[in-house]
Design an enzyme around this catalytic site. Structure first.
Site, short mmCIF file in Angstrom:
data_model
loop_
_atom_site.label_atom_id
_atom_site.label_comp_id
_atom_site.label_asym_id
_atom_site.label_seq_id
_atom_site.Cartn_x
_atom_site.Cartn_y
_atom_site.Cartn_z
N GLU A 189 7.96 -21.45 7.71
CA GLU A 189 8.34 -20.57 8.82
C GLU A 189 9.47 -21.14 9.65
O GLU A 189 10.13 -20.43 10.41
CB GLU A 189 7.14 -20.29 9.72
CG GLU A 189 6.75 -21.44 10.61
CD GLU A 189 5.60 -21.08 11.55
OE1 GLU A 189 5.73 -21.39 12.74
OE2 GLU A 189 4.60 -20.50 11.09
N GLU A 204 0.80 -1.22 0.00
CA GLU A 204 0.00 0.00 0.00
C GLU A 204 0.84 1.28 0.00
O GLU A 204 0.30 2.38 -0.13
CB GLU A 204 -0.96 -0.02 1.19
CG GLU A 204 -2.00 -1.13 1.07
CD GLU A 204 -3.13 -1.02 2.06
OE1 GLU A 204 -3.01 -0.25 3.02
OE2 GLU A 204 -4.15 -1.72 1.87
#
Length: 311
Positions: free
Chosen positions: A125, A94
């Site tokens: 992960e 964004e």
């Protein structure tokens, strides 16, 4: 298959984490009316801003350090797995339309790569090496900032990213939701927003995710304010890439200058739609090329450019 002792050790570790705590008072939540569950969830969410508020001094110190590096041309890089990684990618994605950041200036890395945005790849992960490879692909260096994001504060990918970046001379931030986390300890700036046990045991996309989103909002937004990407509370570096943003651009110029619609249109036309430049032409009564030069000489800071033009 890993030995059973590994799983026992992991269970013991999870039992020690606040974010994983089991709340016996909610054991019958599935039998409550929907409205009651919604009230419970809303009450839980309402506690998150207070938890963030307790960490504001650490957050502000980290932001000042980020802004200093980015002013030298460095990048802001988020690294996380699962929900934490997705939140980092969201925040990074964004920044270009909101602040007209350069391609690659704000980056979101998620364990497992882009496909992990829409599909669970939780095994990724567990790899510090994967984080190191992802950062090496970016050529991370001394002017960059790497923010490791992990609710538990124990995710190997996030810890590995922070440790590797720190060894390369980068500024490092560790954002976690448990106290005494390995992630915060690995970073120069540790931020631990302890939101407490979740409504659903271990579902850290809830309060922990909300807390991480709030902190990431602060890191990117306030850094961009410090870099002169705003004029007051107006997004003067907004990139007008669609009809909504083009309308917003016109509104921002009008709010900043008080100019009539015709003047706003003329100023934007004279500056190829650059909001910051258009504002400068109107407030300093200069032409488009002069506005561009003044902003270049002022490092893109509109207030500085205005002072140069009117002083």
């Amino acid at each position: 298959m890993p030995p059973a002792s590994n799983y026992r050790d992991l269970r013991t570790e999870l039992d020690s984490l606040t974010t994983e705590s089991f709340r016996r008072e909610l054991a019958d939540i599935d039998q409550l009316p929907t409205l009651d569950i919604a009230r419970l969830m809303n009450n839980e969410d309402a506690t998150v801003p207070a938890a963030v508020a307790e960490r504001l001094p650490e957050i502000a110190a980290a932001i000042d350090a980020v802004a200093e590096r980015m002013a030298r041309g460095g990048r802001l890089i988020y690294a996380g797995a699962g929900t934490a990684g997705r939140l980092g990618v969201l925040d990074a994605s964004e920044c270009p339309p909101t602040f007209n950041t350069r391609p690659g200036q704000v980056v979101g890395l998620i364990a497992g790569g882009p496909q992990a945005l829409v599909a669970s790849m939780e095994g990724a992960e567990d790899s510090k090496e994967l984080a190191e490879a992802d950062l090496d692909a970016l050529g991370v260096g001394a002017d960059d900032t790497v923010v490791g994001v992990s609710a538990s504060g124990r995710t190997p990918y996030a810890i590995g990213a922070v440790a590797h970046a720190r060894a390369r001379g980068s500024l490092t931030i560790g954002l976690a939701c448990n106290a005494g986390s390995a992630l915060a300890a690995a970073a120069e700036h540790g931020i631990e927003v302890v939101v407490g046990p979740e409504l659903l045991t271990g579902s850290t996309r809830l309060k922990a995710g909300t807390a991480q989103k709030l902190v990431l909002n602060m890191i990117s937004t306030i850094t961009m304010i410090r870099l002169g990407k705003t004029y007051g509370n107006l997004m003067v570096d907004v990139r007008a890439s669609n009809d909504k943003l083009r309308a917003r651009s016109r509104r921002i110029v009008a709010l900043a200058t008080g100019a009539a619609d015709e003047e706003v249109e003329a100023a934007l036309a004279a500056t190829d739609g650059e909001v910051k430049n258009a504002i400068l032409t109107l407030l300093a009564d200069v032409d488009g090329p002069t506005a561009a030069r003044l902003l270049e000489e002022s490092g893109g800071r509109l207030r500085t450019a205005l002072a140069r033009a009117t002083g």
